[in-house]
Design an enzyme around this catalytic site. Structure first.
Site, PDB file in Angstrom:
ATOM      1  N   HIS A  72      46.091  50.787  40.941  1.00 13.78           N
ATOM      2  CA  HIS A  72      45.828  49.560  40.182  1.00 13.78           C
ATOM      3  C   HIS A  72      45.794  49.787  38.687  1.00 13.78           C
ATOM      4  O   HIS A  72      45.401  48.886  37.947  1.00 13.78           O
ATOM      5  CB  HIS A  72      44.479  48.949  40.581  1.00 13.78           C
ATOM      6  CG  HIS A  72      44.395  48.492  41.993  1.00 13.78           C
ATOM      7  ND1 HIS A  72      44.650  47.200  42.378  1.00 13.78           N
ATOM      8  CD2 HIS A  72      44.113  49.172  43.121  1.00 13.78           C
ATOM      9  CE1 HIS A  72      44.502  47.089  43.691  1.00 13.78           C
ATOM     10  NE2 HIS A  72      44.168  48.287  44.169  1.00 13.78           N
TER      11      HIS A  72
ATOM     12  N   LYS B  61      43.249  44.261  27.043  1.00  8.66           N
ATOM     13  CA  LYS B  61      43.408  42.847  27.417  1.00  8.66           C
ATOM     14  C   LYS B  61      43.460  41.947  26.179  1.00  8.66           C
ATOM     15  O   LYS B  61      43.817  40.787  26.257  1.00  8.66           O
ATOM     16  CB  LYS B  61      42.273  42.409  28.351  1.00  8.66           C
ATOM     17  CG  LYS B  61      42.331  43.085  29.737  1.00  8.66           C
ATOM     18  CD  LYS B  61      41.165  42.654  30.605  1.00  8.66           C
ATOM     19  CE  LYS B  61      41.056  43.430  31.908  1.00  8.66           C
ATOM     20  NZ  LYS B  61      42.032  43.003  32.934  1.00  8.66           N
TER      21      LYS B  61
HETATM   22  C1  26Q Z   1      36.231  54.526  38.593  1.00  5.24           C
HETATM   23  C2  26Q Z   1      35.443  55.660  38.568  1.00  5.24           C
HETATM   24  C3  26Q Z   1      34.080  55.577  38.337  1.00  5.24           C
HETATM   25  C4  26Q Z   1      33.513  54.332  38.153  1.00  5.24           C
HETATM   26  C5  26Q Z   1      34.302  53.186  38.171  1.00  5.24           C
HETATM   27  C6  26Q Z   1      35.667  53.294  38.401  1.00  5.24           C
HETATM   28  C7  26Q Z   1      36.500  52.075  38.446  1.00  5.24           C
HETATM   29  C8  26Q Z   1      36.008  50.915  39.003  1.00  5.24           C
HETATM   30  C9  26Q Z   1      36.773  49.766  39.026  1.00  5.24           C
HETATM   31  C10 26Q Z   1      37.785  52.063  37.932  1.00  5.24           C
HETATM   32  C11 26Q Z   1      38.552  50.897  37.967  1.00  5.24           C
HETATM   33  C12 26Q Z   1      38.045  49.744  38.531  1.00  5.24           C
HETATM   34  C13 26Q Z   1      38.788  48.475  38.600  1.00  5.24           C
HETATM   35  C14 26Q Z   1      40.037  48.319  38.251  1.00  5.24           C
HETATM   36  C15 26Q Z   1      40.686  46.998  38.315  1.00  5.24           C
HETATM   37  O1  26Q Z   1      40.047  45.987  38.546  1.00  5.24           O
HETATM   38  N1  26Q Z   1      42.001  46.955  38.129  1.00  5.24           N
HETATM   39  C16 26Q Z   1      42.724  45.686  38.186  1.00  5.24           C
HETATM   40  O2  26Q Z   1      43.193  45.498  39.508  1.00  5.24           O
HETATM   41  C17 26Q Z   1      43.754  44.217  39.668  1.00  5.24           C
HETATM   42  C18 26Q Z   1      44.118  44.061  41.140  1.00  5.24           C
HETATM   43  O3  26Q Z   1      45.215  44.841  41.452  1.00  5.24           O
HETATM   44  C19 26Q Z   1      44.943  44.035  38.751  1.00  5.24           C
HETATM   45  O4  26Q Z   1      45.400  42.709  38.870  1.00  5.24           O
HETATM   46  C20 26Q Z   1      44.561  44.316  37.307  1.00  5.24           C
HETATM   47  O5  26Q Z   1      45.719  44.296  36.486  1.00  5.24           O
HETATM   48  C21 26Q Z   1      43.886  45.677  37.208  1.00  5.24           C
HETATM   49  O6  26Q Z   1      43.412  45.896  35.888  1.00  5.24           O
END
Ligand code: 26Q
Length: 851
Positions: free
Chosen positions: A384, A581
């Protein structure tokens, strides 16, 4: 299970008498349904809650209604499980650290097909069901896009009658609640009351024991050979809590299984017996911390031990549960890949690769090659993000401390993998270094994305551009090695929550105009195209938009104590705060508009209300400063009489799913303005367009596919392309100063920041912002895209003044948005990755239509 009743069954063609007869039957059914609902609600108010009607608050009524509805969901869940069991169908398990479910009562009532009748039943009891639904706290067990996608996919799997289940963590605290104090974000704990939610069913009978920590010790095995064993581990108990997931029409009810961490009493007993009561209690608290709180960052990974433990806890609980259910029917693992698929929602559950191997090797003595073949064919991995800072890595020392056996297995996987790489590219040590699961350095680190890719048969991105960038720039070596593993699955959103439920007025118009089949077949919205020129339809469509804007204006009045006019253009950007963003680009444009009025004495093309909302990760300094800037701009603009008739700026606090449901239907213009190449897909862009907003956006993520669908004349595209951005980065040619010197508008915006125009009482507050904007090679190209953005805004505003033209474009956005239903997304996953099939209940659907 009580049969669901469709609100409007329009499509049946029957002889007159039979039709009259069946109408009578249906009326009788409805009456009985409403009576049964009322009785069940009264029953629960008395016997589940021991409350009298007279004394019940709206929240008490919510509880009683939810408990009544829950009975039907449980009936459906048990019937569904029976159906799956009977045919021993293949199932898919969606492993995710996040499920952003939001409120559930309204959704469950709609999907059970009883919303309208429940409304009527409630009205008879003098209850406003909408108000009751709105007292529910959001289940905010996710950060943003990735977590909400998981929730949409669950809705679609159940609606498509597919055996698909979610596995996650039962956080006590979901994403923090955001308050705005003097323009600053302040975080408050979110107690969504997991202890008392009516939607979770505790399953102590399926609790599992998870080993963690400890050490590896070399011993002699029974065959006399040396063997290493994992000793001195601690035990955690994982207690599953099931949330039933009702598909539209209520036929299939799957579940989301969330695990709570409990201390193991048997284990603690030992320490208790040794007399160290306090140590035992401390251990208990430490263990139960595992499912305490969702990590609130959605980009930078902190590398914290607790997060690693959480990820392992999810994976270990899920795999034990899945394997043990499988073992109830099968002795060997030969059928495992035929019966089970698992999807990894980003790398967060990537330890599944090592844990599945460990279970097969150590617990069932499956030989390595066979275990590996099973693991690879069962797992699929979704990426993602392209942001380098978001790619998960864990240091080897931490891994060794927490998961010594898993680290051993990962090293073995890596060794075999690197041998394979060496066979394809002999002597290419540079490539081996790039591809290794272990990153060299001090300390060495485990690259979770590499582990996930090596251990999966499928690797997908979430929009076409994103998948291309994953293949060509993020992991080109892996694409070269395994081109067949890579595929695209463009995201989608559920039209049930994001159109039918959140925008009942528009849904009603659609039903009256083209029937209600769009609810489960969103491409049917194309049937709207003949109505684009129909003046009466246009007027009705625009009247609905205005009513939705008035509804949002009431919310804003309540939360911000600010009155905004639904007759202005609603220009909205809502999403997590991130530099990529570019909420800051939006802010720069708002400052520009303001300065144009007060300094140039010019009028805007159209009066505007700028609405922003979103949370920043608590440790993300820049994102928080941008929130403060927007609040300060709002303060200045909203108090300046000179611009009163022309613009207002609103920052709505505590953006969350339930607020999004009120915001999306009220937008005229949807801001999707990320730096090209940074936003994997976006899903808010889809929700806005589905509700008749026009997009102003860059050629990034799914915006590109939205343009392809709705037509270039019905979307406002601006700015650099991903390719242009990449080129400018490569040749270091981006100099913000050049743009500053050339453009008076840019100069004025930057200078106004420097002059503390939006922070008179706190000089230099925004210095980090203008300094960063002006840095050579600035990562997000704010200033490079500014002029193109501002020009495109002028064009959009001009076109908005022609309401007939605007209506036409907005309607075409709705008519052509069908691709972005998560039903389509799920069907593609099912066909290309999971190989699972719908299993509708016998006698539903086709039979119904033909009898
Ligand atoms: C990782 C390690 C430790 C703590 C937190 C995280 C973590 C948590 C959540 C890393 C990333 C996320 C979330 C990412 C996210 O929401 N990405 C989005 O995913 C959507 C669904 O595919 C896309 O539409 C977005 O473009 C993308 O930014």
């Amino acid at each position: 299970m009580t049969e669901p009743i469709k609100p409007q069954s329009t499509s049946h063609s029957q002889p007159e008498n039979a039709a009259a007869q069946s109408n009578n039957d249906a009326n009788g059914k409805r009456r009985r349904l409403m009576q049964a609902l009322r009785a069940a609600v009264r029953y629960h108010m008395k016997y589940s809650m021991a409350l009298e009607w007279k004394k019940a608050t709206n929240y008490d009524i919510f509880m009683a209604v939810a408990l009544a509805v829950r009975e039907r969901m449980i009936d459906g869940m048990m019937a569904t499980e029976k159906r799956y069991q009977k045919l021993q169908v293949k199932r898919v398990f969606y492993l995710s650290m996040e499920f952003l479910m939001g409120q559930l009562l309204r959704n469950n009532l709609y999907n059970l097909g009883i919303y309208h009748w429940a409304c009527k039943a409630a009205a008879k009891m003098k209850i406003d069901l909408e108000a009751i639904c709105d007292t529910e706290r959001d289940a905010a067990l996710g950060n943003g896009g990735l977590g909400r996608l998981a929730a949409c996919l669950l809705d679609s799997m159940a609606t498509l009658d597919m055996p698909g289940f979610g596995y996650g963590i039962n956080y006590e605290f979901g994403l923090f609640k955001q308050e705005i104090v003097n323009g600053h974000q302040r975080e408050q704990p979110d107690s969504w009351s997991r202890e008392s939610t009516p939607w979770l069913i505790e399953r102590n009978d399926r609790a599992c024991l998870i080993p963690i920590y400890g050490k590896m010790v070399e011993e002699t095995g029974p065959d006399g050979k040396p063997k290493s064993v994992w000793l001195d581990w601690k035990l955690i108990i994982g207690v599953p809590h099931d949330m039933p997931i009702v598909g539209y029409d209520g036929e299939t009810v799957n579940f989301l299984r969330l695990f709570t961490a409990r201390a193991s009493s048997e284990f603690d007993m030992e320490i208790f017996n040794q007399g160290d009561y306090l140590k035992a209690m401390a251990d208990k608290v430490a263990t139960e911390r595992i499912s305490k709180v969702l990590y609130p960052s959605d980009a930078v990974q902190a590398g914290k031990e607790l997060r690693l433990v959480q990820e392992y806890f999810l994976v270990a609980c899920a795999l034990r549960d899945i394997v043990s259910a499988y073992r109830e029917h099968y002795k060997s693992f030969d059928n495992f890949p035929e019966k089970i698929a698992m999807q990894l929602n980003d790398t967060h559950p990537a330890l599944a690769v090592a844990e599945l191997m460990r279970i097969l090797l150590d617990e069932y003595e499956v030989p390595w090659d066979k275990a590996w073949q099973i693991t690879e064919s069962v797992l699929g991995f979704t990426n993602h993000t392209l942001l380098p800072e978001a790619l998960e890595r864990w240091t080897m020392p931490l891994m060794e401390l927490v998961l010594p056996r898993h680290l051993q297995i990962i090293l073995e996987i890596n060794q075999r993998f690197l041998q394979q790489v060496a066979r394809v590219w002999p002597h290419d040590t540079e490539r081996a270094r790039r591809m290794s699961i272990i990153e060299e350095g001090e300390p060495k680190q485990v690259r979770m994305a590499h582990l996930a890719m090596v251990g999966s048969h499928s690797i997908n991105g979430v929009a076409e551009l994103h998948t291309e960038l994953v293949k060509k720039t993020l992991v080109p070596d892996f694409y070269e090695l395994w081109p067949h593993k890579f595929n695209n699955k463009t995201n989608g959103v559920t039209p049930r929550r994001w159109l039918q439920q959140s925008n009942p007025r528009l849904a009603g118009l659609l039903n009256r105009t083209i029937g209600d089949t769009w609810v489960t077949d969103l491409e049917r919205l194309r049937a709207l195209e003949p109505f684009v020129e129909d003046t009466a339809f246009q007027q009705e469509f625009m009247a609905i938009k205005r009513a939705n804007k008035a509804r949002l204006a009431r919310v804003i009045q309540q939360t911000n104590h600010l009155s905004v006019s639904p007759d202005t253009m609603f220009d909205i950007q809502v999403k997590r705060f991130h530099e990529y963003k570019r909420q800051l680009l939006n802010a720069m444009h708002i400052m520009h508009q303001y300065l144009t009025i007060v300094e140039d004495g010019k009028d805007l093309e159209v009066p505007k209300t700028y609405i922003l909302a979103g949370k920043a990760a608590p440790g993300y300094f820049m994102a928080k400063l941008i929130i403060k800037l927007i609040n300060n701009i709002a303060e200045v603009v909203n108090h300046d009489r000179r611009v009163r008739e022309q613009m207002k700026v609103v920052f709505v606090p505590d953006y969350r799913v339930s607020l999004a449901e009120k915001i999306m239907p009220a937008a005229d213009l949807s801001e999707q303005i990320s730096t090209a190449g940074k936003e994997a897909s976006g899903t808010g862009n889809m929700k806005f367009a589905m509700n008749g907003a026009l997009t102003i956006g860059t050629l990034d993520g799914a915006n590109i596919e939205i343009r392809d669908e709705v037509g270039a004349e019905n979307i406002y595209i601006f700015g650099l392309t991903a390719e242009q951005v990449a080129t400018m980065r490569q040749n270091h040619s981006y100099q913000p100063q050049d743009y500053y010197l050339r453009s008076p508008a840019i100069r004025r915006v930057i200078d106004s920041l420097r002059a503390n125009r939006f922070c008179e009482h706190e000089p230099d507050l925004f210095r980090p912002i203008h300094e960063k904007l002006m840095q050579p090679g600035e990562e997000y190209f704010h200033i490079a895209d500014f002029e193109s953005y501002a020009e495109t805004h002028v064009r959009a505003a001009r076109e908005y003044t022609d309401q007939k033209l605007w209506a036409r474009k907005a309607i075409l956005n709705v008519a052509r948005i069908g691709k972005f239903s998560s039903d389509r997304t799920v069907m593609e996953y099912a066909r290309d990755i999971w190989d699972i099939h719908p299993l509708p209940p016998e006698g539903s659907e086709e039979d119904e239509a033909t009898d």
